[in-house]
Design an enzyme around this catalytic site. Structure first.
Site, PDB file in Angstrom:
ATOM      1  N   ASP A 485       1.111  -1.128   0.118  1.00  0.00           N
ATOM      2  CA  ASP A 485      -0.115  -0.349   0.005  1.00  0.00           C
ATOM      3  C   ASP A 485       0.917   1.183   0.020  1.00  0.00           C
ATOM      4  O   ASP A 485       0.922   1.979   0.026  1.00  0.00           O
ATOM      5  CB  ASP A 485      -0.907   0.208   1.233  1.00  0.00           C
TER       6      ASP A 485
HETATM    7  C1  BGC Z   1       0.156   1.793   6.072  1.00  0.00           C
HETATM    8  C2  BGC Z   1      -0.148   0.166   5.507  1.00  0.00           C
HETATM    9  C3  BGC Z   1      -1.287   0.386   5.517  1.00  0.00           C
HETATM   10  C4  BGC Z   1      -2.065   1.114   4.703  1.00  0.00           C
HETATM   11  C5  BGC Z   1      -3.666   0.616   4.357  1.00  0.00           C
HETATM   12  C6  BGC Z   1      -0.964   3.045   5.344  1.00  0.00           C
HETATM   13  O1  BGC Z   1      -1.065   3.415   5.786  1.00  0.00           O
HETATM   14  O2  BGC Z   1       1.182   1.504   6.341  1.00  0.00           O
HETATM   15  O3  BGC Z   1       0.343  -1.236   6.169  1.00  0.00           O
HETATM   16  O4  BGC Z   1      -1.532  -1.404   4.386  1.00  0.00           O
HETATM   17  O5  BGC Z   1      -1.996   1.966   4.939  1.00  0.00           O
HETATM   18  O6  BGC Z   1      -4.706   1.456   5.440  1.00  0.00           O
HETATM   19  C1  NOJ Z   2      -1.380  -3.686   5.449  1.00  0.00           C
HETATM   20  C2  NOJ Z   2      -2.626  -3.931   4.691  1.00  0.00           C
HETATM   21  O1  NOJ Z   2      -3.689  -4.214   4.881  1.00  0.00           O
HETATM   22  C3  NOJ Z   2      -2.532  -4.786   3.433  1.00  0.00           C
HETATM   23  O2  NOJ Z   2      -4.127  -5.368   2.335  1.00  0.00           O
HETATM   24  C4  NOJ Z   2      -0.840  -4.471   2.641  1.00  0.00           C
HETATM   25  O3  NOJ Z   2      -1.001  -6.094   1.384  1.00  0.00           O
HETATM   26  C5  NOJ Z   2      -0.220  -4.484   3.559  1.00  0.00           C
HETATM   27  N1  NOJ Z   2      -0.653  -3.230   4.492  1.00  0.00           N
HETATM   28  C6  NOJ Z   2       0.951  -3.599   3.219  1.00  0.00           C
HETATM   29  O4  NOJ Z   2       0.828  -2.465   2.449  1.00  0.00           O
END
Ligand code: BGC
Ligand code: NOJ
Length: 820
Positions: A485
């Site tokens: 993400d």
């Molecule tokens: C986080 C990720 C997460 C994403 C979606 C980001 O700020 O670092 O791990 O998947 O937000 O909410």
């Molecule tokens: C947590 C999120 O829930 C997931 O969808 C994502 O793939 C990982 N973070 C990595 O960013």
């Protein structure tokens, strides 16, 4: 280095022996509709189905201290006030213990010869939390003391509840009837649900108004009513409604008293909401619920039923290896966590507020990989809910709300990896069940029934969504983000507050919203890994032409990756919006990333040129640390506007070179796939929580469940865990250990047995229920190899290859696999 408790594998419990754990160590109660989070000091909250839209009790995140607010019992024994779970009063206890088990928690405290044992659980098929309090006088004199219960109502919508005070301070309403306190805010007008908190005994008073009970200048640790030793019989009218029962109790030496409290949730048909007066709540349903658990015998039966349900679920896959930690992870805690992630996706934990996120498309599809063998019917329903939020072109909403099951348009779509996970999850479901019928099931697009098409069509559009969205090197467009993400190649954000996940730079507007240059090698590798499942499905259906066409796309993608995305010793991560390499030797920072590598190795991209082993060795060399594999190396030390959120984290945290346990699993799988069982197991044992129990004070989060992240080597708190419970790590590490290392996996035509274990192991045994039959599996390793089934016998007869056939007889079958 120290631990704060121990595993009790016999009872499937983690036993916490000090209330001062390095972080609140929680458990989840409920697996169907009513859910509670409960910490080892009884903090936490409850909700019905949806942690945002139907919150039952209130919780304040990021509080000081961190875990304040929960279901609390206060005991006032003379001048001593205490809680069985130590907090919030924090009187030193003479004894404390918290046992987190499968769907229940038992907290026991003892002070001045009074023992209080509280069992919390959500019974099966029941919309409420049962709390059984057993008070015992262990001293030699009679004791008279006072008990106060406490729960604080949330005004249903958790987001509104913590923002809209000008309205909410005037809407709260309750009813008190005998020993039951009803919470009925908005029930008169637009809601058809209420909650109640009851006790199965007479009470000597109650409070329903928070300020009357606690006092405006006091806190949870010193409620005024408890200090005064008497309830005020307050009646909430606006402000913050609560529920507190008050009772005076006398116990003779050795005497015990059991009280059963229930926190329940009730929905009523609109025409039956009130009694004849049109004002009083119709309590029929509530009374029936209270009836169900109003004696210790009924509570014991409910608890036994819950335990039996878990024994049954955990009996589906069970192993016995020479390593206790592996056994307890596989047989108990990892599978338990998979149920929790399946139910809650990433919505409500001590790191997810229950407000921000509903069910994630990629997250929930991956969760199914770890859950599907437990309750395939529920996995099927989930697959259909997910596929219903897909769009006709194969794209999909990134999230949906569990209560409405509608795609969340605030977040939208265009995450490049999303559709591919559904190929894997539907494939896993069919492999588990043999239910090919799901492919014919009509499933809507965009939640619109008129746009329904068979599930197979959803897989086809998922597959071609990738094929139809390629960039200049023939690799999948990265879009807003892929699995990571935080790699946002179309974002270029320079203003605080812009969400990296939803903001794309206006400069890409003309191009359709995101860069048509930025490409994801990770999605390319995921495509070549998941694609064969789609091809396998088509072949099984006799659609050979379509299968060949899809296979050609997979082959082409592999070629494109080798032509443009192999960096010599590992695979690139991406091409950015300028067409520059990301994750290359040429880069100044972030030269190597973990995400594409495992899928590329398992897809055998460039295997004939040794790309697989070179890649695995590079991971070992550049990403391996004593606490697991970091996501990228070197960490980003400054903001790279063209990469986005990843470079906003300090080095070593989260996606910026944190140890993301989720994708460690992909490397464990790849090492096992490549036959390097020792490496696979080394990586597994670095992150599997039971292996980190002895360093709990460093690791901080629960030693019985995975967290999303462990701080990487660049972080000042190297080794510290965060974001426990709700993470794709649960499903993927279950896949890694059970299907890749232990090597037992469901396949379209049978149960595959293909272990890749540490050479030192003599073998192991396993029980696997599969399509109605029970397979008792023995794996022998006389030559001390890692991988390779030399012989396989089923019920004494030799079988070619490593697939045990499907048995429809519902019987037990003996499987012996000899490695060598
Ligand atoms: C986080 C990720 C997460 C994403 C979606 C980001 O700020 O670092 O791990 O998947 O937000 O909410
Ligand atoms: C947590 C999120 O829930 C997931 O969808 C994502 O793939 C990982 N973070 C990595 O960013």
């Amino acid at each position: 280095m120290r631990k704060f408790g121990h595993f009790d594998d016999e009872r499937k419990e983690y036993v916490i022996q000090s209330p001062r754990t390095p972080y609140p160590w929680i458990n989840y109660l409920g697996t169907q509709a009513f859910f509670s989070l409960i910490s080892n000091t009884a903090g936490g909250y409850s909700f019905y189905k949806d942690a945002r839209l139907r919150r039952i009790t209130r919780y304040r995140y990021n509080n000081v201290p961190i875990d304040m607010g929960g279901r609390y019992f206060y005991l006032k024994d003379g001048e001593t006030i205490w809680n069985p779970g130590w907090s919030p009063v924090k009187t030193e206890l003479d004894a404390y213990e918290c046992r987190h088990g499968m769907g229940y928690t038992v907290i026991t405290g003892k002070k001045n010869d009074l023992k209080a044992e509280v069992t919390f659980f959500v019974p099966q098929n029941y919309d409420g939390e049962v709390q059984q309090v057993v008070l015992t006088n262990e001293g030699s004199n009679a004791k008279t003391f006072k008990l106060f219960s406490f729960a604080e109502w949330c005004l249903w919508d958790a987001q509104d509840d913590c923002t809209n005070f000008q309205r909410n301070f005037s809407t709260g309403r309750v009813e008190v009837d005998g020993s039951t306190i009803y919470h009925k805010t908005e029930y008169r007008d637009r809601r058809d649900h209420f909650a109640f908190y009851t006790v199965n005994d007479t009470i000597d008073g109650y409070d329903t108004d928070r300020d009357s009970f606690i006092g405006l200048y006091n806190g949870f640790g010193d409620p005024q009513a408890v200090l005064d030793g008497k309830a005020t019989n307050s009646f909430a009218d606006g402000w913050s409604p609560i529920a507190s029962h008050y009772k005076e109790i006398t116990l003779q030496p050795g005497e015990s008293k059991t009280l059963i409290f229930i926190l329940g949730y009730v929905e009523m048909p609109v025409d039956k909401k009130f009694e004849a007066d049109g004002v009083t709540i119709n309590k029929e349903k509530a009374h029936a619920m209270i009836e169900q658990y109003n004696t210790p015998e009924k509570v014991a039966a409910g608890l036994a039923e819950l335990k039996a349900a878990w024994d049954k679920l955990l009996g589906i896959f069970n192993v016995k290896t020479s390593d206790d930690k592996v056994n307890r992870m596989v047989n108990i805690w990892n599978q338990y966590q998979c149920m929790v992630t399946f139910n809650l996706s990433r919505s409500a934990s001590y790191f997810e507020s229950g407000i921000g996120r509903g069910m994630g498309f990629r997250d929930s599809n991956q969760d199914i990989l770890g859950f599907v063998h437990q309750i395939p019917d529920r996995a099927r329903e989930r697959l259909i809910d997910l596929a219903s939020t897909q769009l006709e072109d194969g794209g999909c909403y990134h999230q949906y709300q569990p209560l409405t099951k509608k795609g969340n348009s605030d977040i939208g779509g265009d995450f490049s990896d999303d559709p591919l996970w559904m190929i894997l999850s539907v494939g896993a479901y069919i492999k588990e069940t043999g239910d090919w019928g799901i492919l014919d099931q009509p499933v809507p697009y965009d939640n619109d029934e008129s746009k329904a098409k068979p599930m197979l069509d959803h897989l086809t559009v998922s597959f071609y969504h990738i094929v139809n969205n390629l960039g200049p090197h023939g690799l999948p467009l990265a879009m807003r983000a892929d699995w990571n993400d935080c790699i946002n190649l179309s974002c270029f954000s320079d203003k605080p507050g812009e969400s990296f996940q939803t903001y794309t730079n206006p400069k890409f507007k003309a191009e359709g919203g995101y860069s048509k240059v930025a490409e994801s090698v990770m999605v390319a590798a995921l495509f070549t890994y998941a694609g064969p499942t789609y091809v396998g499905i088509l072949k099984h259906l006799g659609k050979d032409d379509e299968a060949a066409k899809a296979q050609a796309e997979i082959d082409k993608m592999k070629k494109n990756v080798m032509d443009s995305a192999f960096d010599g010793d590992w695979f690139l991560r991406a091409y950015d919006a300028f067409g520059n390499k990301m994750g290359s030797k040429e880069c100044e920072e972030g030269k190597i990333f973990i995400e594409p590598q495992g899928f590329a190795v398992m897809s055998e991209i460039g295997k004939d040129q040794g790309a697989d082993i070179k890649t695995l060795n590079s991971i070992d060399k550049y990403l391996n640390t004593k606490y697991g594999l970091v996501l990228n190396n070197p960490a980003f030390s400054k903001y790279y506007i063209q990469y986005g959120e990843i470079s906003t984290y300090p080095g070593g945290y989260k996606e910026n070179a944190g140890i993301f346990t989720h994708n460690n699993a992909w490397i464990i799988c790849a090492e096992a796939y490549a036959g390097r069982g020792d490496k696979a197991f080394e990586y597994y044992s670095k992150i599997a929580p039971a292996f980190n129990e002895d360093i709990s004070d460093l690791h901080k989060t629960e030693p019985y469940v995975y967290g999303q992240m462990i701080a990487g080597k660049d972080a000042s708190r190297f080794g510290e865990g965060k974001n426990s419970w709700l993470t794709g790590t649960a499903a993927w590490n279950f896949v890694a250990i059970s299907q890749y290392i232990l090597g037992i996996s469901a396949d379209f035509d049978g149960l595959k047995v293909d272990p890749s274990i540490p050479k030192a192991w003599d073998g192991f045994t396993a029980t696997r229920k599969f399509r109605g039959a029970t397979y008792n599996i023995t794996v022998q390793n006389p030559d001390h190899v890692s991988k390779g089934v030399k012989s396989l016998t089923v019920d004494g007869k030799a079988v070619e290859g490593n697939i045990v056939p499907v048995f429809t007889d519902g019987g037990e079958h003996k499987v012996v696999a000899v490695l060598g």
